[in-house]
Design an enzyme around this catalytic site. Structure first.
Site, PDB file in Angstrom:
ATOM      1  N   TYR A 189      29.130  10.146  12.622  1.00 28.04           N
ATOM      2  CA  TYR A 189      29.702  11.428  12.202  1.00 28.04           C
ATOM      3  C   TYR A 189      29.017  12.588  12.941  1.00 28.04           C
ATOM      4  CZ  TYR A 189      31.289  14.941   8.750  1.00 28.04           C
ATOM      5  OH  TYR A 189      31.849  16.026   8.122  1.00 28.04           O
ATOM      6  N   LYS A 228      30.746  15.292  15.398  1.00 24.31           N
ATOM      7  CA  LYS A 228      30.725  16.717  15.052  1.00 24.31           C
ATOM      8  C   LYS A 228      29.969  17.535  16.106  1.00 24.31           C
ATOM      9  CE  LYS A 228      33.231  16.521  11.329  1.00 24.31           C
ATOM     10  NZ  LYS A 228      34.569  17.126  11.307  1.00 24.31           N
TER      11      LYS A 228
HETATM   12  P1  NAP Z   1      38.776  15.096   2.572  1.00 24.90           P
HETATM   13  O1  NAP Z   1      38.897  15.774   1.273  1.00 24.90           O
HETATM   14  O2  NAP Z   1      38.346  13.677   2.638  1.00 24.90           O
HETATM   15  O3  NAP Z   1      40.184  15.261   3.358  1.00 24.90           O
HETATM   16  C1  NAP Z   1      40.350  14.697   4.628  1.00 24.90           C
HETATM   17  C2  NAP Z   1      41.681  15.107   5.201  1.00 24.90           C
HETATM   18  O4  NAP Z   1      41.789  14.550   6.515  1.00 24.90           O
HETATM   19  C3  NAP Z   1      42.877  14.581   4.395  1.00 24.90           C
HETATM   20  O5  NAP Z   1      43.898  15.544   4.415  1.00 24.90           O
HETATM   21  C4  NAP Z   1      43.290  13.349   5.189  1.00 24.90           C
HETATM   22  O6  NAP Z   1      44.679  13.024   5.064  1.00 24.90           O
HETATM   23  C5  NAP Z   1      43.019  13.825   6.596  1.00 24.90           C
HETATM   24  N1  NAP Z   1      42.906  12.719   7.557  1.00 24.90           N
HETATM   25  C6  NAP Z   1      42.038  11.672   7.547  1.00 24.90           C
HETATM   26  N2  NAP Z   1      42.296  10.864   8.576  1.00 24.90           N
HETATM   27  C7  NAP Z   1      43.346  11.399   9.263  1.00 24.90           C
HETATM   28  C8  NAP Z   1      44.073  11.007  10.417  1.00 24.90           C
HETATM   29  N3  NAP Z   1      43.777   9.896  11.099  1.00 24.90           N
HETATM   30  N4  NAP Z   1      45.098  11.814  10.829  1.00 24.90           N
HETATM   31  C9  NAP Z   1      45.419  12.930  10.139  1.00 24.90           C
HETATM   32  N5  NAP Z   1      44.767  13.342   9.032  1.00 24.90           N
HETATM   33  C10 NAP Z   1      43.751  12.576   8.607  1.00 24.90           C
HETATM   34  O7  NAP Z   1      37.738  15.863   3.538  1.00 24.90           O
HETATM   35  P2  NAP Z   1      37.203  17.377   3.501  1.00 24.90           P
HETATM   36  O8  NAP Z   1      35.913  17.368   2.797  1.00 24.90           O
HETATM   37  O9  NAP Z   1      38.274  18.302   3.095  1.00 24.90           O
HETATM   38  O10 NAP Z   1      36.866  17.562   5.071  1.00 24.90           O
HETATM   39  C11 NAP Z   1      37.719  18.249   5.955  1.00 24.90           C
HETATM   40  C12 NAP Z   1      36.981  18.457   7.271  1.00 24.90           C
HETATM   41  O11 NAP Z   1      35.780  19.199   7.019  1.00 24.90           O
HETATM   42  C13 NAP Z   1      36.544  17.153   7.934  1.00 24.90           C
HETATM   43  O12 NAP Z   1      36.643  17.269   9.335  1.00 24.90           O
HETATM   44  C14 NAP Z   1      35.089  17.039   7.523  1.00 24.90           C
HETATM   45  O13 NAP Z   1      34.352  16.263   8.426  1.00 24.90           O
HETATM   46  C15 NAP Z   1      34.679  18.486   7.541  1.00 24.90           C
HETATM   47  N6  NAP Z   1      33.491  18.771   6.755  1.00 24.90           N
HETATM   48  C16 NAP Z   1      33.478  18.540   5.410  1.00 24.90           C
HETATM   49  C17 NAP Z   1      32.321  18.821   4.693  1.00 24.90           C
HETATM   50  C18 NAP Z   1      32.208  18.606   3.211  1.00 24.90           C
HETATM   51  O14 NAP Z   1      31.108  18.788   2.681  1.00 24.90           O
HETATM   52  N7  NAP Z   1      33.278  18.258   2.509  1.00 24.90           N
HETATM   53  C19 NAP Z   1      31.199  19.324   5.359  1.00 24.90           C
HETATM   54  C20 NAP Z   1      31.251  19.549   6.724  1.00 24.90           C
HETATM   55  C21 NAP Z   1      32.407  19.264   7.418  1.00 24.90           C
HETATM   56  P3  NAP Z   1      45.206  12.040   3.863  1.00 24.90           P
HETATM   57  O15 NAP Z   1      45.030  12.850   2.602  1.00 24.90           O
HETATM   58  O16 NAP Z   1      46.636  11.811   4.192  1.00 24.90           O
HETATM   59  O17 NAP Z   1      44.346  10.834   3.887  1.00 24.90           O
END
Ligand code: NAP
Length: 247
Positions: free
Chosen positions: A155, A159
């Site tokens: 990851y 990133k």
């Molecule tokens: P999440 O709740 O797990 O949601 C992930 C999203 O990505 C969902 O809409 C999922 O679609 C979609 N996705 C996964 N695989 C995909 C693919 N192959 N093609 C298209 N869409 C896909 O994650 P989140 O926490 O909102 O994270 C969103 C972004 O922020 C990510 O890039 C993550 O790395 C980043 N981020 C998150 C955090 C945190 O603390 N949460 C921190 C830093 C960075 P489905 O619903 O259809 O599966």
């Protein structure tokens, strides 16, 4: 409204941070393509919420790791709304494991979706932005890409790769009035972090100077700023949205 008549694609907008970004952009007047991988109902609910507030949005299924599906996603925006001005590369997954135990597929899945997905979607959208000499690309990285993290070598590599990608492309397309920036969230309350062990969650929370986990809306407001005219002169930047976690 700051984004009236703009057309935006948000990848992974069926839930979590992507959902909040899509709602925020729509409330600023943008027309939205809500991309998702599997969770169709979630994507349709986001569309319904936007339409219910008087905005315009469509849901579109595409696996960002698949270059052909990324091209179809970019075409969907142009077919539905006749343009494409903003791309938010948000889709992402985790497959955490200590490196010695990390399976090749755990490495590949994370790199394919989190990094190659950014390449695929950006390449699919860029031609149109270059032609119209206008565009905004916002990539959702992570503070883990800046600091590294135990059991997240895959990851963190993806990133950190997004940050290098962002800075390189920002230089490449600046003369065509296209900005490319990254947002690096810290610990944000979504399904992604809810799956972490309670002890890991508590440890994170204890290390956040602002004393609370982030909300998806905290990331959405910075993303909307980068998409707005207020950020006209910002490119190649990485903005942490982490409550001070990575200070
Ligand atoms: P999440 O709740 O797990 O949601 C992930 C999203 O990505 C969902 O809409 C999922 O679609 C979609 N996705 C996964 N695989 C995909 C693919 N192959 N093609 C298209 N869409 C896909 O994650 P989140 O926490 O909102 O994270 C969103 C972004 O922020 C990510 O890039 C993550 O790395 C980043 N981020 C998150 C955090 C945190 O603390 N949460 C921190 C830093 C960075 P489905 O619903 O259809 O599966």
């Amino acid at each position: 409204m700051a984004l009236t008549n703009q057309v935006a694609i948000v990848t992974g907008a069926s839930r979590g941070i992507g959902r909040a970004i899509a709602l925020k952009l729509a409330r600023q007047g943008a027309r939205l393509v809500i991309n998702y991988a599997k969770y169709q109902r979630g994507a349709e609910e986001v569309v319904a919420e936007i339409v219910g507030e008087g905005g315009r949005a469509v849901a579109y299924q595409a696996d960002v790791a698949n270059p052909r599906e990324a091209v179809d996603l970019a075409r969907a925006a142009q077919r539905e709304f006749g343009s494409l001005d903003i791309l938010v590369n948000n889709a992402g997954i985790t497959r955490d494991n200590f490196l010695l135990r990390m399976k090749e597929e755990e490495w590949d899945q994370v790199l394919d979706i989190n990094l190659k997905g950014v390449f695929n979607c950006t390449q699919a959208c860029l031609g149109h932005m270059l032609k119209q000499k206008k565009g905004r690309i916002i990539n959702i990285s992570s503070v883990v890409g800046l600091t590294g993290n135990v059991a997240q070598a895959n990851y963190a590599a993806a990133k950190a790769g997004i940050i290098g990608f962002t800075k390189s492309l920002a230089k490449e397309v600046a003369s065509r009035n296209i900005t490319v920036n990254a947002v690096a969230p810290g610990f944000i309350a979504t399904e992604m972090t809810a799956t972490l062990a309670v002890k890991v969650q508590e440890d994170y929370k204890g290390r956040i100077p602002l004393g609370r986990p982030g909300k998806p809306a905290d990331v959405a407001s910075v993303t909307a700023f980068l998409a707005s005219p207020a950020a006209n002169y910002i490119t190649g930047e990485v903005i942490r949205v982490d409550g001070g976690l990575a200070i």
